[in-house]
Design a protein around this motif. Structure first.
Motif, PDB file in Angstrom:
ATOM      1  N   GLU A  95       0.839  -1.197   0.000  1.00 15.74           N
ATOM      2  CA  GLU A  95       0.000   0.000   0.000  1.00 15.74           C
ATOM      3  C   GLU A  95       0.872   1.245   0.000  1.00 15.74           C
ATOM      4  N   GLU A  96       1.972   1.228   0.736  1.00 18.30           N
ATOM      5  CA  GLU A  96       2.887   2.373   0.761  1.00 18.30           C
ATOM      6  C   GLU A  96       3.480   2.629  -0.631  1.00 18.30           C
ATOM      7  N   GLU A  99       0.941   4.174  -2.971  1.00 13.59           N
ATOM      8  CA  GLU A  99       0.649   5.574  -2.660  1.00 13.59           C
ATOM      9  C   GLU A  99       1.690   6.514  -3.219  1.00 13.59           C
TER      10      GLU A  99
END
Length: 100
Positions: A95-96, A99
């Protein structure tokens, strides 16, 4: 591979076991799907996947080598975890990356 591409590497031959066996032994997986997803993931992960899917035993990446690489990545990005990475840890890292 399945988590990145959302289907199995040899999905095009799943309906026929004989063709599936030939595709696996020849290493003919859906490379286009992997290439399409490659821009969203770490190059090391893509290399590990293609190495694991190599039909030649001498050239194929060993699963233990991939695990060691993943553990080094975990130590680099999350040094407080000494145990192998959990599913939740990897989900958070993905997810990081997405992003960014």
């Amino acid at each position: 591979y399945e988590m990145l591409c959302l289907h199995r590497p040899f999905h095009q031959a799943e309906g026929n076991l004989a063709i599936l066996a030939v595709r696996i032994s020849e290493g003919k997986f859906d490379r286009a799907a992997l290439e399409k997803q490659a821009e969203h993931y770490n190059g090391g992960l893509i290399l590990a996947l293609t190495g694991l899917l190599c039909p030649s035993q001498e050239q194929r990446t060993r699963a233990s080598d991939v695990l060691e690489s993943l553990q080094r990545l975990q130590a680099r990005y999350c040094p407080q975890h000494s145990a192998p990475a959990s599913t939740e840890w990897w989900r958070t890292r993905l997810e990081e990356v997405r992003e960014k």
